[in-house]
Design a protein around this motif. Structure first.
Motif, PDB file in Angstrom:
ATOM      1  N   GLY A  67       6.488  -3.668  -0.855  1.00  0.00           N
ATOM      2  CA  GLY A  67       5.227  -3.241  -1.444  1.00  0.00           C
ATOM      3  C   GLY A  67       5.346  -2.185  -2.519  1.00  0.00           C
ATOM      4  N   TYR A  68       6.202  -1.187  -2.299  1.00  0.00           N
ATOM      5  CA  TYR A  68       6.312  -0.113  -3.286  1.00  0.00           C
ATOM      6  C   TYR A  68       6.926  -0.610  -4.587  1.00  0.00           C
ATOM      7  N   ALA A  69       7.815  -1.576  -4.493  1.00  0.00           N
ATOM      8  CA  ALA A  69       8.388  -2.160  -5.711  1.00  0.00           C
ATOM      9  C   ALA A  69       7.357  -2.991  -6.458  1.00  0.00           C
ATOM     10  N   MET A  70       6.297  -3.410  -5.770  1.00  0.00           N
ATOM     11  CA  MET A  70       5.239  -4.203  -6.400  1.00  0.00           C
ATOM     12  C   MET A  70       4.273  -3.352  -7.217  1.00  0.00           C
ATOM     13  N   ILE A  71       4.234  -2.062  -6.960  1.00  0.00           N
ATOM     14  CA  ILE A  71       3.224  -1.201  -7.584  1.00  0.00           C
ATOM     15  C   ILE A  71       3.189  -1.330  -9.106  1.00  0.00           C
ATOM     16  N   PRO A  72       4.332  -1.225  -9.818  1.00  0.00           N
ATOM     17  CA  PRO A  72       4.210  -1.313 -11.277  1.00  0.00           C
ATOM     18  C   PRO A  72       3.732  -2.680 -11.747  1.00  0.00           C
ATOM     19  N   ILE A  73       4.093  -3.734 -11.039  1.00  0.00           N
ATOM     20  CA  ILE A  73       3.670  -5.072 -11.444  1.00  0.00           C
ATOM     21  C   ILE A  73       2.181  -5.254 -11.154  1.00  0.00           C
ATOM     22  N   ILE A  74       1.745  -4.804  -9.987  1.00  0.00           N
ATOM     23  CA  ILE A  74       0.317  -4.903  -9.659  1.00  0.00           C
ATOM     24  C   ILE A  74      -0.498  -4.065 -10.641  1.00  0.00           C
ATOM     25  N   GLU A  75      -0.022  -2.859 -10.931  1.00  0.00           N
ATOM     26  CA  GLU A  75      -0.743  -1.996 -11.881  1.00  0.00           C
ATOM     27  C   GLU A  75      -0.829  -2.655 -13.246  1.00  0.00           C
ATOM     28  N   SER A  76       0.266  -3.219 -13.699  1.00  0.00           N
ATOM     29  CA  SER A  76       0.272  -3.894 -14.998  1.00  0.00           C
ATOM     30  C   SER A  76      -0.745  -5.030 -15.039  1.00  0.00           C
ATOM     31  N   GLU A 101      -3.905  -2.990 -16.524  1.00  0.00           N
ATOM     32  CA  GLU A 101      -3.685  -3.165 -17.962  1.00  0.00           C
ATOM     33  C   GLU A 101      -4.101  -4.545 -18.478  1.00  0.00           C
ATOM     34  N   ARG A 102      -3.679  -5.614 -17.803  1.00  0.00           N
ATOM     35  CA  ARG A 102      -3.973  -6.963 -18.298  1.00  0.00           C
ATOM     36  C   ARG A 102      -5.379  -7.444 -17.939  1.00  0.00           C
ATOM     37  N   LYS A 103      -5.723  -7.407 -16.667  1.00  0.00           N
ATOM     38  CA  LYS A 103      -7.006  -7.966 -16.209  1.00  0.00           C
ATOM     39  C   LYS A 103      -8.151  -6.946 -16.277  1.00  0.00           C
ATOM     40  N   LYS A 104      -7.798  -5.670 -16.284  1.00  0.00           N
ATOM     41  CA  LYS A 104      -8.779  -4.577 -16.334  1.00  0.00           C
ATOM     42  C   LYS A 104      -9.790  -4.661 -15.181  1.00  0.00           C
ATOM     43  N   TRP A 105      -9.287  -5.036 -13.992  1.00  0.00           N
ATOM     44  CA  TRP A 105     -10.136  -5.073 -12.802  1.00  0.00           C
ATOM     45  C   TRP A 105     -10.385  -3.675 -12.276  1.00  0.00           C
ATOM     46  N   LEU A 106      -9.429  -2.757 -12.469  1.00  0.00           N
ATOM     47  CA  LEU A 106      -9.558  -1.377 -12.010  1.00  0.00           C
ATOM     48  C   LEU A 106      -9.139  -0.424 -13.122  1.00  0.00           C
ATOM     49  N   THR A 107      -9.662   0.801 -13.076  1.00  0.00           N
ATOM     50  CA  THR A 107      -9.170   1.846 -13.968  1.00  0.00           C
ATOM     51  C   THR A 107      -7.892   2.418 -13.360  1.00  0.00           C
ATOM     52  N   LYS A 108      -7.150   3.197 -14.134  1.00  0.00           N
ATOM     53  CA  LYS A 108      -5.942   3.846 -13.603  1.00  0.00           C
ATOM     54  C   LYS A 108      -6.287   4.747 -12.415  1.00  0.00           C
ATOM     55  N   GLU A 109      -7.363   5.493 -12.549  1.00  0.00           N
ATOM     56  CA  GLU A 109      -7.761   6.412 -11.486  1.00  0.00           C
ATOM     57  C   GLU A 109      -8.132   5.643 -10.213  1.00  0.00           C
ATOM     58  N   ASP A 110      -8.890   4.551 -10.364  1.00  0.00           N
ATOM     59  CA  ASP A 110      -9.242   3.726  -9.202  1.00  0.00           C
ATOM     60  C   ASP A 110      -7.990   3.135  -8.562  1.00  0.00           C
ATOM     61  N   PHE A 111      -7.026   2.749  -9.392  1.00  0.00           N
ATOM     62  CA  PHE A 111      -5.792   2.171  -8.866  1.00  0.00           C
ATOM     63  C   PHE A 111      -5.013   3.201  -8.047  1.00  0.00           C
ATOM     64  N   VAL A 112      -4.898   4.410  -8.557  1.00  0.00           N
ATOM     65  CA  VAL A 112      -4.190   5.469  -7.822  1.00  0.00           C
ATOM     66  C   VAL A 112      -4.893   5.749  -6.497  1.00  0.00           C
ATOM     67  N   ASP A 113      -6.229   5.786  -6.517  1.00  0.00           N
ATOM     68  CA  ASP A 113      -6.980   5.995  -5.277  1.00  0.00           C
ATOM     69  C   ASP A 113      -6.750   4.839  -4.299  1.00  0.00           C
TER      70      ASP A 113
END
Length: 181
Positions: free
Chosen positions: A23-32, A36-48
Motif C-alpha cells: 500500500g505505501y508503495a502505491m501512494i505516489p501512483i494513487i496520488e498521481s 493530478e490526472r483525474k482531479k478527484w481529490l485535492t492534495k490536501e484531501d488526499f493527505v487527509d
C-alpha cells in the motif's frame, strides 16, 4: 451507469497490477492518478485520506481506495475502487500459489526479488517526503515524525499509542497553545 464506476475500477486495477511493495508503495501512483490526472481529490484531501486510511484496521491500499471511492460516489464508488485495488493482488497470488513450487528455489527469481527491494524502499520514501511537504512539516517540527518513527522502531512503542498521543497533542496545541483564527 455513471462512467466514474468503470473509470475508477480500471484506475485502481491498473494501480494494483503495476505496484510492487504494498500500500505505501502505491501512494505516489494513487496520488498521481487521483489528484493530478483525474482531479478527484485535492492534495490536501488526499493527505487527509491517507492519514485516515493509516489509522483504520485492515489493508492500507484497500482502505485508501475505499475512502476515495466513498468520497466520490458513496457506497457503490467504494465497492468499485476496492474491487479494482484487491482483484489484481488476488489473481497474482492465486497464480503464484498454483505455480510456486516450480520456481521457489530458482536463483534467477531470488535475484530478481533482491533487485526489487531497494526500488520498493524508494517507492515508500517518495510519498513520505511529498506528504510531509503537503502537511507543512518543516525544520521546526520535523522532529515529531522522526521521534515517532524512532520510538516505534527502536523502542517498540505501539503505533496505536503514538496515534493517541499525537491526537491528544494536536488537540492541546490547537485548543490552548495556538488556536486557529
Amino acid at each position: 451507469m455513471d462512467k466514474f464506476y468503470s473509470t475508477s475500477f480500471k484506475t485502481f486495477f491498473k494501480i494494483g497490477v503495476f505496484t510492487l511493495g504494498g500500500g505505501y508503495a502505491m501512494i505516489p501512483i494513487i496520488e498521481s492518478e487521483v489528484v493530478e490526472r483525474k482531479k478527484w481529490l485535492t492534495k490536501e484531501d488526499f493527505v487527509d485520506t491517507v492519514a485516515i486510511a493509516q489509522t483504520c484496521p485492515g489493508v492500507f491500499a484497500i482502505n485508501l481506495s475505499v475512502f476515495i471511492g466513498y468520497k466520490m460516489r458513496r457506497l457503490r464508488g467504494a465497492i468499485f475502487t476496492a474491487l479494482g485495488t484487491a482483484l489484481p493482488s488476488f489473481l497474482i497470488i492465486l497464480i503464484i500459489a498454483m505455480f510456486f513450487h516450480q520456481f521457489e528455489d530458482n536463483k534467477v527469481v531470488a535475484a530478481i526479488f533482491r533487485g526489487i527491494r531497494p526500488a520498493v524502499v524508494a517507492l515508500i520514501a517518495v510519498p513520505t517526503f511529498k506528504m510531509a511537504k503537503t502537511a507543512k512539516i518543516g525544520w521546526s517540527n520535523c522532529w515529531i515524525p522522526v521521534a515517532c518513527a524512532l520510538a516505534i522502531w527502536a523502542m517498540k512503542v505501539s503505533p496505536i499509542l503514538i496515534i493517541i498521543l499525537a491526537a491528544a497533542g494536536g488537540y492541546v496545541y490547537g485548543k490552548y497553545i495556538k488556536p486557529t483564527e
